[in-house]
Scaffold this active site. Structure first.
Site, short mmCIF file in Angstrom:
data_model
loop_
_atom_site.label_atom_id
_atom_site.label_comp_id
_atom_site.label_asym_id
_atom_site.label_seq_id
_atom_site.Cartn_x
_atom_site.Cartn_y
_atom_site.Cartn_z
N ASP A 112 23.18 -91.31 22.07
CA ASP A 112 23.36 -91.62 20.65
C ASP A 112 24.03 -92.96 20.34
OD1 ASP A 112 26.13 -91.10 21.07
OD2 ASP A 112 25.90 -89.00 20.51
N HIS A 164 21.74 -91.11 30.81
CA HIS A 164 20.47 -90.47 30.45
C HIS A 164 19.65 -91.30 29.47
CE1 HIS A 164 22.30 -86.28 31.67
NE2 HIS A 164 21.94 -87.02 32.71
N CYS A 174 0.92 -97.69 24.22
CA CYS A 174 1.28 -99.00 24.77
C CYS A 174 0.05 -99.90 24.71
CB CYS A 174 1.71 -98.77 26.22
SG CYS A 174 2.10 -100.26 27.16
N CYS A 184 -1.30 -101.19 27.08
CA CYS A 184 -2.14 -100.86 28.24
C CYS A 184 -3.00 -99.61 27.97
CB CYS A 184 -1.28 -100.68 29.49
SG CYS A 184 -0.41 -99.10 29.56
N PRO A 230 36.66 -77.15 24.08
CA PRO A 230 37.14 -75.87 23.55
C PRO A 230 36.73 -74.67 24.42
CG PRO A 230 35.57 -76.91 22.02
CD PRO A 230 35.70 -77.82 23.19
C1 BJW Z 1 32.87 -79.76 22.55
C2 BJW Z 1 32.88 -79.79 21.17
C3 BJW Z 1 33.82 -80.64 20.58
C4 BJW Z 1 31.29 -78.48 21.75
N1 BJW Z 1 34.66 -81.34 21.35
N2 BJW Z 1 33.72 -80.46 23.28
C5 BJW Z 1 15.75 -76.95 39.73
C6 BJW Z 1 14.53 -77.51 39.45
C7 BJW Z 1 14.41 -78.85 39.02
C8 BJW Z 1 15.53 -79.64 38.86
C9 BJW Z 1 16.76 -79.06 39.14
C10 BJW Z 1 16.87 -77.74 39.57
N3 BJW Z 1 18.18 -77.46 39.77
C11 BJW Z 1 18.89 -78.57 39.47
C12 BJW Z 1 18.04 -79.54 39.08
C13 BJW Z 1 18.41 -80.90 38.64
C14 BJW Z 1 18.47 -80.99 37.13
C15 BJW Z 1 19.57 -80.04 36.60
O1 BJW Z 1 20.73 -80.36 36.64
N4 BJW Z 1 19.21 -78.88 36.09
C16 BJW Z 1 20.22 -77.90 35.68
C17 BJW Z 1 20.04 -77.54 34.21
C18 BJW Z 1 20.08 -76.71 36.59
N5 BJW Z 1 18.79 -82.36 36.86
C19 BJW Z 1 17.83 -83.28 36.75
O2 BJW Z 1 16.65 -83.01 36.78
C20 BJW Z 1 18.34 -84.70 36.63
N6 BJW Z 1 17.68 -85.52 37.59
C21 BJW Z 1 17.81 -85.33 38.88
O3 BJW Z 1 18.52 -84.44 39.34
O4 BJW Z 1 17.09 -86.19 39.65
C22 BJW Z 1 16.79 -85.82 40.99
C23 BJW Z 1 15.59 -84.90 40.94
C24 BJW Z 1 14.35 -85.46 40.71
C25 BJW Z 1 13.22 -84.63 40.72
C26 BJW Z 1 13.35 -83.25 40.91
C27 BJW Z 1 14.62 -82.70 41.08
C28 BJW Z 1 15.75 -83.53 41.11
C29 BJW Z 1 18.05 -85.27 35.26
C30 BJW Z 1 18.83 -84.58 34.20
C31 BJW Z 1 18.43 -85.16 32.83
C32 BJW Z 1 19.08 -84.37 31.69
N7 BJW Z 1 18.48 -84.83 30.48
C33 BJW Z 1 19.02 -84.36 29.20
C34 BJW Z 1 18.17 -84.98 28.06
C35 BJW Z 1 18.52 -86.47 27.91
C36 BJW Z 1 17.82 -87.12 26.77
C37 BJW Z 1 18.18 -86.49 25.47
O5 BJW Z 1 19.33 -86.47 25.07
O6 BJW Z 1 17.24 -86.02 24.82
O7 BJW Z 1 20.38 -84.75 29.08
S1 BJW Z 1 19.09 -82.56 29.06
C38 BJW Z 1 20.66 -82.52 28.27
O8 BJW Z 1 21.70 -82.00 29.16
C39 BJW Z 1 21.03 -83.98 28.03
C40 BJW Z 1 22.51 -83.97 28.23
O9 BJW Z 1 22.96 -85.28 28.47
C41 BJW Z 1 22.67 -83.04 29.40
C42 BJW Z 1 24.05 -82.47 29.54
O10 BJW Z 1 24.41 -81.67 28.46
P1 BJW Z 1 25.87 -81.77 27.85
O11 BJW Z 1 26.11 -83.12 27.31
O12 BJW Z 1 26.85 -81.28 28.84
O13 BJW Z 1 25.77 -80.79 26.58
P2 BJW Z 1 25.92 -79.21 26.51
O14 BJW Z 1 25.33 -78.78 25.24
O15 BJW Z 1 25.46 -78.54 27.75
O16 BJW Z 1 27.51 -78.99 26.47
C43 BJW Z 1 28.29 -79.38 25.36
C44 BJW Z 1 29.74 -79.08 25.69
O17 BJW Z 1 30.53 -79.58 24.64
C45 BJW Z 1 30.04 -77.59 25.82
O18 BJW Z 1 30.81 -77.37 26.98
C46 BJW Z 1 30.87 -77.29 24.57
O19 BJW Z 1 31.87 -76.29 24.78
C47 BJW Z 1 31.51 -78.62 24.30
N8 BJW Z 1 31.87 -78.88 22.91
N9 BJW Z 1 31.90 -78.95 20.70
C48 BJW Z 1 34.58 -81.20 22.69
N10 BJW Z 1 33.88 -80.73 19.22
ZN ZN Z 2 1.85 -99.56 29.31
#
Ligand code: BJW
Ligand code: ZN
Length: 240
Positions: A100, A115, A143, A145, A209
């Site tokens: 963001d 990300h 694109c 292309c 939290p």
């Molecule tokens: C507050 C609050 C307040 C609320 N104050 N706090 C099995 C199969 C295939 C892949 C995998 C697998 N097992 C594991 C993987 C790897 C996978 C993964 O981790 N999966 C898990 C879900 C199991 N990871 C990947 O695939 C990553 N790449 C990778 O590993 O490459 C190697 C690889 C390649 C090929 C195959 C396999 C591996 C890439 C991960 C990309 C994640 N992308 C997203 C979208 C980004 C774009 C977008 O924004 O649209 O990223 S998904 C989403 O999750 C986003 C976030 O950045 C990310 C993390 O979430 P986040 O920020 O932690 O949010 P929440 O909602 O989970 O938590 C919010 C927190 O805030 C909570 O704790 C609340 O309590 C708290 N909160 N209010 C403070 N006011």
């Molecule tokens: Zn292109």
């Protein structure tokens, strides 16, 4: 325990923040895994994947367009602003999973976007990359292309940009204090960054939290929202 950590914190120089969706929640941007994380009955796990994009690029583009509108009007909250202010007192690097841009909008100067970014686009096939200035009249946009353009973000099953990831590891391995705010730490590889910090004997603080996957590894846990906790935390550096 709490007092001893607070005493150590005052002398700290290198601080790394690992942030996630929760830090922007108080700016009106929904988190991924919270109750408000659903969009048209889909959850992020279904939409933020490369497979979902190839299956239904229009749907995924609509999701990003709607989020972009929300993000463009959002303002940094007291949590983002406190982190930006901390740069006056310490060396601060932010490793954010958010797309963001609110840390930069708050004035933080060293932000690594693990990300990607909502304002960037790239071609799904060729090397074309650009900033998205205006909405596309047709989605999915194409694109020059002939292939589909996509948001320049990292989806499940994709690798993080390697240059950014390597720097994130280096900063984490060299910090004295890591503050993990607003992330559930369920997504790898971002959730391994605290391990690198721990290997350097850094102090780990969680601001959330709710309990996370790594709460048991933390030296200090602040069970509060980031907009409430961070200004108080930063004020300790001002008093020093
Ligand atoms: C507050 C609050 C307040 C609320 N104050 N706090 C099995 C199969 C295939 C892949 C995998 C697998 N097992 C594991 C993987 C790897 C996978 C993964 O981790 N999966 C898990 C879900 C199991 N990871 C990947 O695939 C990553 N790449 C990778 O590993 O490459 C190697 C690889 C390649 C090929 C195959 C396999 C591996 C890439 C991960 C990309 C994640 N992308 C997203 C979208 C980004 C774009 C977008 O924004 O649209 O990223 S998904 C989403 O999750 C986003 C976030 O950045 C990310 C993390 O979430 P986040 O920020 O932690 O949010 P929440 O909602 O989970 O938590 C919010 C927190 O805030 C909570 O704790 C609340 O309590 C708290 N909160 N209010 C403070 N006011
Ligand atoms: Zn292109």
């Amino acid at each position: 325990m709490f007092e001893s950590i607070i005493e150590q914190i005052k002398d700290i120089q290198k601080i790394v923040f690992v942030t996630g969706a929760g830090i922007s929640q108080e700016s009106g941007i929904p988190t991924f895994r919270g109750k408000d994380g659903l969009w048209r009955n889909y959850n992020a796990m279904e939409l933020a994947t490369i497979d979902a994009f190839y299956k239904n690029p229009k749907l995924v583009w609509e999701w990003y367009n709607e989020r972009r509108k929300n993000i463009f009007v959002a303002q940094p909250n007291l949590g983002h602003k406190a982190i930006a202010e901390l740069e006056k007192y310490a060396e601060v690097v932010i490793l954010t999973q958010n797309i963001d841009g609110l840390h930069q909008k708050a004035g933080s100067t060293k932000v690594l976007e693990l990300h990607g970014s909502i304002v960037k686009i790239k071609c799904s096939v060729c090397d074309f990359k650009d900033e998205m200035i205006t909405e596309f009249s047709e989605i999915p946009p194409l694109c020059k292309c002939g292939n589909i353009l996509r948001p320049d973000v990292v989806w499940f099953g994709e690798s993080l940009p390697q240059d950014v990831w390597q720097k994130a590891i280096i900063f984490s391995s060299q910090c004295d204090l890591m503050i993990i705010a607003g992330t559930s730490l369920v997504v790898s590889p971002a959730n391994t960054l605290p391990i690198y910090a721990k290997q350097n004997n850094a102090i780990l603080i969680e601001i959330n939290p709710e309990k996370t996957e790594m709460s048991s590894e933390m030296d200090l846990i602040i069970r509060n929202t980031s907009a409430s906790a961070l200004p108080k935390f930063v004020s300790m550096f001002k008093e020093n």
